[in-house]
Design a protein around this motif. Structure first.
Motif, PDB file in Angstrom:
ATOM      1  N   ASP A 162      12.482 -27.156  19.830  1.00 42.86           N
ATOM      2  CA  ASP A 162      13.523 -28.183  19.934  1.00 42.86           C
ATOM      3  C   ASP A 162      13.296 -29.298  18.926  1.00 42.86           C
ATOM      4  OD1 ASP A 162      14.824 -26.852  21.988  1.00 42.86           O
ATOM      5  OD2 ASP A 162      13.839 -28.009  23.575  1.00 42.86           O
ATOM      6  N   GLU A 163      12.046 -29.719  18.809  1.00 46.45           N
ATOM      7  CA  GLU A 163      11.713 -30.819  17.907  1.00 46.45           C
ATOM      8  C   GLU A 163      11.996 -30.466  16.447  1.00 46.45           C
ATOM      9  OE1 GLU A 163       7.727 -33.128  16.512  1.00 46.45           O
ATOM     10  OE2 GLU A 163       7.944 -32.814  18.677  1.00 46.45           O
ATOM     11  N   LEU A 164      11.581 -29.278  16.035  1.00 50.71           N
ATOM     12  CA  LEU A 164      11.786 -28.899  14.636  1.00 50.71           C
ATOM     13  C   LEU A 164      13.271 -28.777  14.317  1.00 50.71           C
ATOM     14  CD1 LEU A 164      12.439 -25.650  13.752  1.00 50.71           C
ATOM     15  CD2 LEU A 164      10.247 -25.359  14.854  1.00 50.71           C
ATOM     16  N   GLN A 165      14.049 -28.269  15.268  1.00 45.13           N
ATOM     17  CA  GLN A 165      15.483 -28.167  15.034  1.00 45.13           C
ATOM     18  C   GLN A 165      16.123 -29.549  14.993  1.00 45.13           C
ATOM     19  OE1 GLN A 165      16.269 -25.311  18.210  1.00 45.13           O
ATOM     20  NE2 GLN A 165      16.672 -23.739  16.682  1.00 45.13           N
ATOM     21  N   HIS A 166      15.634 -30.444  15.829  1.00 46.99           N
ATOM     22  CA  HIS A 166      16.127 -31.819  15.831  1.00 46.99           C
ATOM     23  C   HIS A 166      15.867 -32.496  14.487  1.00 46.99           C
ATOM     24  CE1 HIS A 166      17.300 -35.686  17.496  1.00 46.99           C
ATOM     25  NE2 HIS A 166      16.188 -36.199  17.015  1.00 46.99           N
ATOM     26  N   ARG A 167      14.796 -32.105  13.825  1.00 48.86           N
ATOM     27  CA  ARG A 167      14.452 -32.649  12.503  1.00 48.86           C
ATOM     28  C   ARG A 167      15.219 -31.960  11.372  1.00 48.86           C
ATOM     29  NH1 ARG A 167       9.562 -35.511  11.715  1.00 48.86           N
ATOM     30  NH2 ARG A 167       8.525 -35.993  13.669  1.00 48.86           N
TER      31      ARG A 167
ATOM     32  N   ILE B   2      11.310 -16.225  10.971  1.00 46.74           N
ATOM     33  CA  ILE B   2      10.945 -15.093  11.818  1.00 46.74           C
ATOM     34  C   ILE B   2       9.522 -15.270  12.358  1.00 46.74           C
ATOM     35  CG2 ILE B   2      10.140 -13.575   9.961  1.00 46.74           C
ATOM     36  CD1 ILE B   2      12.084 -12.611  13.172  1.00 46.74           C
ATOM     37  N   VAL B   3       8.656 -15.905  11.585  1.00 42.07           N
ATOM     38  CA  VAL B   3       7.290 -16.186  12.053  1.00 42.07           C
ATOM     39  C   VAL B   3       7.341 -17.132  13.256  1.00 42.07           C
ATOM     40  CG1 VAL B   3       5.071 -17.238  11.435  1.00 42.07           C
ATOM     41  CG2 VAL B   3       6.261 -15.774   9.790  1.00 42.07           C
ATOM     42  N   THR B   4       8.187 -18.161  13.151  1.00 42.60           N
ATOM     43  CA  THR B   4       8.358 -19.113  14.247  1.00 42.60           C
ATOM     44  C   THR B   4       8.812 -18.386  15.506  1.00 42.60           C
ATOM     45  OG1 THR B   4       9.131 -20.701  12.572  1.00 42.60           O
ATOM     46  CG2 THR B   4       9.425 -21.307  14.887  1.00 42.60           C
TER      47      THR B   4
ATOM     48  N   ILE C  71       8.320 -26.605   8.213  1.00 44.10           N
ATOM     49  CA  ILE C  71       8.424 -25.426   9.079  1.00 44.10           C
ATOM     50  C   ILE C  71       7.098 -24.673   9.161  1.00 44.10           C
ATOM     51  CG2 ILE C  71       9.309 -23.852   7.303  1.00 44.10           C
ATOM     52  CD1 ILE C  71      10.258 -24.033  11.070  1.00 44.10           C
ATOM     53  N   ILE C  72       6.307 -24.724   8.119  1.00 45.27           N
ATOM     54  CA  ILE C  72       4.993 -24.063   8.156  1.00 45.27           C
ATOM     55  C   ILE C  72       4.092 -24.772   9.160  1.00 45.27           C
ATOM     56  CG2 ILE C  72       2.917 -23.511   6.806  1.00 45.27           C
ATOM     57  CD1 ILE C  72       4.854 -23.217   4.368  1.00 45.27           C
ATOM     58  N   THR C  73       4.118 -26.099   9.163  1.00 49.56           N
ATOM     59  CA  THR C  73       3.331 -26.876  10.123  1.00 49.56           C
ATOM     60  C   THR C  73       3.744 -26.531  11.546  1.00 49.56           C
ATOM     61  OG1 THR C  73       3.351 -28.696   8.521  1.00 49.56           O
ATOM     62  CG2 THR C  73       2.579 -29.206  10.746  1.00 49.56           C
ATOM     63  N   TYR C  74       5.058 -26.537  11.779  1.00 46.35           N
ATOM     64  CA  TYR C  74       5.558 -26.239  13.122  1.00 46.35           C
ATOM     65  C   TYR C  74       5.226 -24.806  13.541  1.00 46.35           C
ATOM     66  CZ  TYR C  74       8.071 -30.555  14.023  1.00 46.35           C
ATOM     67  OH  TYR C  74       8.384 -31.863  14.296  1.00 46.35           O
ATOM     68  N   SER C  75       5.373 -23.860  12.638  1.00 42.14           N
ATOM     69  CA  SER C  75       5.065 -22.468  12.973  1.00 42.14           C
ATOM     70  C   SER C  75       3.588 -22.304  13.328  1.00 42.14           C
ATOM     71  CB  SER C  75       5.451 -21.541  11.818  1.00 42.14           C
ATOM     72  OG  SER C  75       6.855 -21.516  11.668  1.00 42.14           O
ATOM     73  N   ALA C  76       2.720 -23.005  12.599  1.00 42.98           N
ATOM     74  CA  ALA C  76       1.285 -22.950  12.902  1.00 42.98           C
ATOM     75  C   ALA C  76       0.993 -23.559  14.274  1.00 42.98           C
ATOM     76  CB  ALA C  76       0.491 -23.676  11.821  1.00 42.98           C
ATOM     77  N   LEU C  77       1.663 -24.664  14.592  1.00 41.58           N
ATOM     78  CA  LEU C  77       1.479 -25.290  15.896  1.00 41.58           C
ATOM     79  C   LEU C  77       1.975 -24.386  17.018  1.00 41.58           C
ATOM     80  CD1 LEU C  77       2.560 -28.930  15.052  1.00 41.58           C
ATOM     81  CD2 LEU C  77       0.290 -28.208  15.816  1.00 41.58           C
ATOM     82  N   ILE C  78       3.122 -23.750  16.809  1.00 45.66           N
ATOM     83  CA  ILE C  78       3.670 -22.837  17.821  1.00 45.66           C
ATOM     84  C   ILE C  78       2.742 -21.643  18.001  1.00 45.66           C
ATOM     85  CG2 ILE C  78       5.577 -21.239  18.273  1.00 45.66           C
ATOM     86  CD1 ILE C  78       7.426 -23.461  17.042  1.00 45.66           C
ATOM     87  N   SER C  79       2.188 -21.154  16.910  1.00 45.90           N
ATOM     88  CA  SER C  79       1.229 -20.050  16.997  1.00 45.90           C
ATOM     89  C   SER C  79      -0.009 -20.463  17.792  1.00 45.90           C
ATOM     90  CB  SER C  79       0.835 -19.595  15.593  1.00 45.90           C
ATOM     91  OG  SER C  79      -0.084 -18.544  15.650  1.00 45.90           O
ATOM     92  N   ALA C  80      -0.470 -21.693  17.573  1.00 47.53           N
ATOM     93  CA  ALA C  80      -1.626 -22.194  18.341  1.00 47.53           C
ATOM     94  C   ALA C  80      -1.275 -22.300  19.823  1.00 47.53           C
ATOM     95  CB  ALA C  80      -2.064 -23.550  17.796  1.00 47.53           C
ATOM     96  N   CYS C  81      -0.065 -22.736  20.119  1.00 48.98           N
ATOM     97  CA  CYS C  81       0.385 -22.800  21.519  1.00 48.98           C
ATOM     98  C   CYS C  81       0.404 -21.405  22.137  1.00 48.98           C
ATOM     99  CB  CYS C  81       1.785 -23.411  21.611  1.00 48.98           C
ATOM    100  SG  CYS C  81       1.847 -25.169  21.260  1.00 48.98           S
ATOM    101  N   GLU C  82       0.870 -20.435  21.369  1.00 44.18           N
ATOM    102  CA  GLU C  82       0.910 -19.042  21.841  1.00 44.18           C
ATOM    103  C   GLU C  82      -0.495 -18.569  22.196  1.00 44.18           C
ATOM    104  OE1 GLU C  82       0.074 -14.890  21.117  1.00 44.18           O
ATOM    105  OE2 GLU C  82       0.000 -16.242  19.411  1.00 44.18           O
TER     106      GLU C  82
ATOM    107  N   GLU D  59       5.458 -23.607  27.227  1.00 49.56           N
ATOM    108  CA  GLU D  59       6.365 -24.748  27.366  1.00 49.56           C
ATOM    109  C   GLU D  59       6.276 -25.677  26.162  1.00 49.56           C
ATOM    110  OE1 GLU D  59       4.684 -25.724  31.197  1.00 49.56           O
ATOM    111  OE2 GLU D  59       6.687 -25.544  32.094  1.00 49.56           O
ATOM    112  N   LYS D  60       5.076 -25.935  25.714  1.00 46.62           N
ATOM    113  CA  LYS D  60       4.862 -26.781  24.534  1.00 46.62           C
ATOM    114  C   LYS D  60       5.471 -26.117  23.298  1.00 46.62           C
ATOM    115  CE  LYS D  60       2.044 -29.876  22.214  1.00 46.62           C
ATOM    116  NZ  LYS D  60       2.574 -31.194  22.090  1.00 46.62           N
ATOM    117  N   ALA D  61       5.331 -24.798  23.200  1.00 54.00           N
ATOM    118  CA  ALA D  61       5.906 -24.069  22.070  1.00 54.00           C
ATOM    119  C   ALA D  61       7.424 -24.247  22.023  1.00 54.00           C
ATOM    120  CB  ALA D  61       5.543 -22.585  22.152  1.00 54.00           C
ATOM    121  N   LEU D  62       8.076 -24.164  23.178  1.00 55.59           N
ATOM    122  CA  LEU D  62       9.531 -24.342  23.226  1.00 55.59           C
ATOM    123  C   LEU D  62       9.930 -25.773  22.893  1.00 55.59           C
ATOM    124  CD1 LEU D  62      10.470 -22.168  26.329  1.00 55.59           C
ATOM    125  CD2 LEU D  62      10.855 -21.626  23.921  1.00 55.59           C
ATOM    126  N   LYS D  63       9.123 -26.730  23.303  1.00 56.60           N
ATOM    127  CA  LYS D  63       9.400 -28.130  22.951  1.00 56.60           C
ATOM    128  C   LYS D  63       9.300 -28.337  21.446  1.00 56.60           C
ATOM    129  CE  LYS D  63       8.087 -30.150  27.345  1.00 56.60           C
ATOM    130  NZ  LYS D  63       7.067 -30.839  28.113  1.00 56.60           N
TER     131      LYS D  63
END
Length: 97
Positions: free
Chosen positions: A39-44, A50-52, A15-26, A32-36
């Motif tokens: 979905d991906e992290l939840q699928h996993r 809250i950071v995410t 989740i830390i990896t994903y949150s960092a990636l979403i922050s970079a997308c922001e 759109e990439k952030a929302l994808k």
């Protein structure tokens, strides 16, 4: 790039990896990439933090997707997460649009 390399090496993103990636997308205006990624992290089977959600909300606001930002806020509340000042700040920006 880096994310793909992690996976090629057999390293599972957390989740830390994903949150960092979403922050970079922001920061890069790629809502759109952030929302994808959400979905991906939840699928996993990972649970967004809250950071995410704060990064997702901010990404959507910057992309002019204030309705999506408000939906994400409702979702985080349903999950029992406690908004932070950063979350509220992003929401105020959403309401200003």
């Amino acid at each position: 790039a880096l994310f793909d390399e992690l996976q090629q090496r057999g390293l599972e993103p957390n989740i830390i990896t994903y949150s960092a990636l979403i922050s970079a997308c922001e920061k890069g205006g790629q809502w759109e990439k952030a929302l994808k990624l959400l979905d991906e992290l939840q699928h996993r089977g990972l649970e967004p933090t809250i950071v995410t959600y704060s990064s997702l909300i901010s990404a959507c606001v910057k992309g002019g997707r204030w309705e999506t930002a408000l939906e994400l806020f409702a979702e985080l509340q349903r999950r029992g997460l406690e908004p932070t000042i950063i979350t509220y700040s992003a929401l105020i920006s959403a309401c200003g649009n």
